[in-house]
Scaffold this motif. Sequence first.
Motif, PDB file in Angstrom:
ATOM      1  N   MET A   1     -23.192   6.728   0.781  1.00 39.29           N
ATOM      2  CA  MET A   1     -22.845   5.208   1.010  1.00 39.29           C
ATOM      3  C   MET A   1     -24.053   4.453   1.666  1.00 39.29           C
ATOM      4  SD  MET A   1     -20.334   4.103  -0.680  1.00 39.29           S
ATOM      5  CE  MET A   1     -19.384   3.070  -0.253  1.00 39.29           C
ATOM      6  N   GLU A   2     -24.886   5.415   2.694  1.00 36.94           N
ATOM      7  CA  GLU A   2     -25.769   4.787   3.462  1.00 36.94           C
ATOM      8  C   GLU A   2     -26.827   4.132   2.741  1.00 36.94           C
ATOM      9  OE1 GLU A   2     -27.646   3.500   7.092  1.00 36.94           O
ATOM     10  OE2 GLU A   2     -25.368   4.390   6.559  1.00 36.94           O
ATOM     11  N   VAL A   3     -27.081   4.836   1.401  1.00 37.77           N
ATOM     12  CA  VAL A   3     -28.438   4.521   0.676  1.00 37.77           C
ATOM     13  C   VAL A   3     -27.817   2.991  -0.029  1.00 37.77           C
ATOM     14  CG1 VAL A   3     -29.133   4.967  -1.998  1.00 37.77           C
ATOM     15  CG2 VAL A   3     -29.333   6.561   0.019  1.00 37.77           C
ATOM     16  N   ILE A   4     -26.651   2.952  -0.462  1.00 34.11           N
ATOM     17  CA  ILE A   4     -26.143   1.598  -1.013  1.00 34.11           C
ATOM     18  C   ILE A   4     -26.376   0.643   0.215  1.00 34.11           C
ATOM     19  CG2 ILE A   4     -24.326   0.249  -1.871  1.00 34.11           C
ATOM     20  CD1 ILE A   4     -23.456   2.736  -3.360  1.00 34.11           C
ATOM     21  N   TYR A   5     -26.041   0.954   1.280  1.00 30.93           N
ATOM     22  CA  TYR A   5     -26.032  -0.139   2.442  1.00 30.93           C
ATOM     23  C   TYR A   5     -27.303  -0.688   2.764  1.00 30.93           C
ATOM     24  CZ  TYR A   5     -25.654  -2.187   7.243  1.00 30.93           C
ATOM     25  OH  TYR A   5     -25.707  -2.801   8.272  1.00 30.93           O
ATOM     26  N   GLU A   6     -28.324   0.325   2.875  1.00 29.28           N
ATOM     27  CA  GLU A   6     -29.462  -0.031   2.836  1.00 29.28           C
ATOM     28  C   GLU A   6     -30.348  -0.684   1.750  1.00 29.28           C
ATOM     29  OE1 GLU A   6     -31.426   0.214   5.679  1.00 29.28           O
ATOM     30  OE2 GLU A   6     -29.816   1.033   6.596  1.00 29.28           O
ATOM     31  N   LYS A   7     -29.871  -0.413   0.503  1.00 30.20           N
ATOM     32  CA  LYS A   7     -30.374  -1.051  -0.666  1.00 30.20           C
ATOM     33  C   LYS A   7     -29.787  -2.407  -0.551  1.00 30.20           C
ATOM     34  CE  LYS A   7     -32.274   1.724  -3.500  1.00 30.20           C
ATOM     35  NZ  LYS A   7     -33.556   1.600  -3.903  1.00 30.20           N
ATOM     36  N   PHE A   8     -28.541  -2.903  -0.066  1.00 30.62           N
ATOM     37  CA  PHE A   8     -28.054  -4.318  -0.170  1.00 30.62           C
ATOM     38  C   PHE A   8     -28.680  -4.960   0.989  1.00 30.62           C
ATOM     39  CE2 PHE A   8     -23.381  -3.774  -1.747  1.00 30.62           C
ATOM     40  CZ  PHE A   8     -23.999  -3.239  -2.933  1.00 30.62           C
ATOM     41  N   ARG A   9     -29.219  -4.451   2.082  1.00 36.79           N
ATOM     42  CA  ARG A   9     -29.788  -4.781   3.229  1.00 36.79           C
ATOM     43  C   ARG A   9     -31.213  -5.294   2.728  1.00 36.79           C
ATOM     44  NH1 ARG A   9     -29.054  -3.479   9.277  1.00 36.79           N
ATOM     45  NH2 ARG A   9     -30.926  -4.592   9.324  1.00 36.79           N
ATOM     46  N   SER A  10     -31.841  -4.581   2.093  1.00 38.76           N
ATOM     47  CA  SER A  10     -33.053  -4.997   1.511  1.00 38.76           C
ATOM     48  C   SER A  10     -33.124  -6.115   0.452  1.00 38.76           C
ATOM     49  CB  SER A  10     -33.743  -3.737   0.955  1.00 38.76           C
ATOM     50  OG  SER A  10     -33.380  -3.542  -0.327  1.00 38.76           O
ATOM     51  N   VAL A  11     -31.979  -6.163  -0.063  1.00 35.35           N
ATOM     52  CA  VAL A  11     -31.838  -7.426  -1.279  1.00 35.35           C
ATOM     53  C   VAL A  11     -31.391  -8.757  -0.557  1.00 35.35           C
ATOM     54  CG1 VAL A  11     -30.309  -8.048  -3.030  1.00 35.35           C
ATOM     55  CG2 VAL A  11     -31.302  -5.741  -3.112  1.00 35.35           C
ATOM     56  N   LYS A  12     -31.038  -8.519   0.844  1.00 40.11           N
ATOM     57  CA  LYS A  12     -30.556  -9.539   1.683  1.00 40.11           C
ATOM     58  C   LYS A  12     -29.417 -10.418   0.748  1.00 40.11           C
ATOM     59  CE  LYS A  12     -34.983 -10.640   3.846  1.00 40.11           C
ATOM     60  NZ  LYS A  12     -35.097  -9.232   4.449  1.00 40.11           N
ATOM     61  N   ILE A  13     -28.532  -9.530   0.359  1.00 42.07           N
ATOM     62  CA  ILE A  13     -27.468  -9.954  -0.615  1.00 42.07           C
ATOM     63  C   ILE A  13     -26.671 -11.073   0.004  1.00 42.07           C
ATOM     64  CG2 ILE A  13     -25.672  -8.348   0.605  1.00 42.07           C
ATOM     65  CD1 ILE A  13     -25.125  -7.708  -2.506  1.00 42.07           C
ATOM     66  N   ILE A  14     -26.436 -11.223   1.272  1.00 41.22           N
ATOM     67  CA  ILE A  14     -25.642 -12.410   1.695  1.00 41.22           C
ATOM     68  C   ILE A  14     -26.473 -13.633   1.457  1.00 41.22           C
ATOM     69  CG2 ILE A  14     -24.850 -13.456   3.953  1.00 41.22           C
ATOM     70  CD1 ILE A  14     -24.445 -10.411   4.901  1.00 41.22           C
ATOM     71  N   ARG A  15     -27.749 -13.765   1.171  1.00 43.80           N
ATOM     72  CA  ARG A  15     -28.472 -14.880   0.885  1.00 43.80           C
ATOM     73  C   ARG A  15     -28.552 -15.149  -0.269  1.00 43.80           C
ATOM     74  NH1 ARG A  15     -33.431 -13.945   5.018  1.00 43.80           N
ATOM     75  NH2 ARG A  15     -32.050 -13.810   7.007  1.00 43.80           N
ATOM     76  N   LEU A  16     -27.893 -14.331  -1.282  1.00 43.89           N
ATOM     77  CA  LEU A  16     -28.149 -14.750  -2.710  1.00 43.89           C
ATOM     78  C   LEU A  16     -27.520 -16.149  -3.371  1.00 43.89           C
ATOM     79  CD1 LEU A  16     -27.563 -11.441  -4.449  1.00 43.89           C
ATOM     80  CD2 LEU A  16     -29.703 -12.404  -4.310  1.00 43.89           C
ATOM     81  N   ALA A  17     -28.036 -16.706  -3.877  1.00 40.69           N
ATOM     82  CA  ALA A  17     -27.406 -18.046  -4.417  1.00 40.69           C
ATOM     83  C   ALA A  17     -27.500 -17.947  -5.936  1.00 40.69           C
ATOM     84  CB  ALA A  17     -28.129 -19.284  -3.960  1.00 40.69           C
ATOM     85  N   ALA A  18     -26.498 -18.821  -6.323  1.00 42.10           N
ATOM     86  CA  ALA A  18     -26.724 -19.016  -7.916  1.00 42.10           C
ATOM     87  C   ALA A  18     -27.607 -20.312  -8.395  1.00 42.10           C
ATOM     88  CB  ALA A  18     -24.982 -19.000  -8.316  1.00 42.10           C
TER      89      ALA A  18
END
Length: 82
Positions: A1-18
């Motif tokens: 789960m830590e790997v997924i968390y770090e990948k999500f952070r690197s993507v800056k997932i919260i800032r994704l827009a459509a």
Amino acid sequence: MEVIYEKFRSVKIIRLAACIDPHNRYELTMTVDGEDYHLKWDNSCESKALNKWEDTMIFINTEILYPKENYPSLPEPTGGYD
């Protein structure tokens, strides 16, 4: 789960827009630093963030999900175009 968390952070997932059909749609609920987020977006418009997200999804699928012993027994996906 830590790997997924770090990948999500690197993507800056919260800032994704459509801007393109067909496209994938995503929905994600998560807690970051004690704050809950419920995000919905699609990849209809290309951006660096979306490209990183696609790379992250490829990693999760090929390195984490597909190798699981019970993956082949999951039902076939539904939806899409005929």
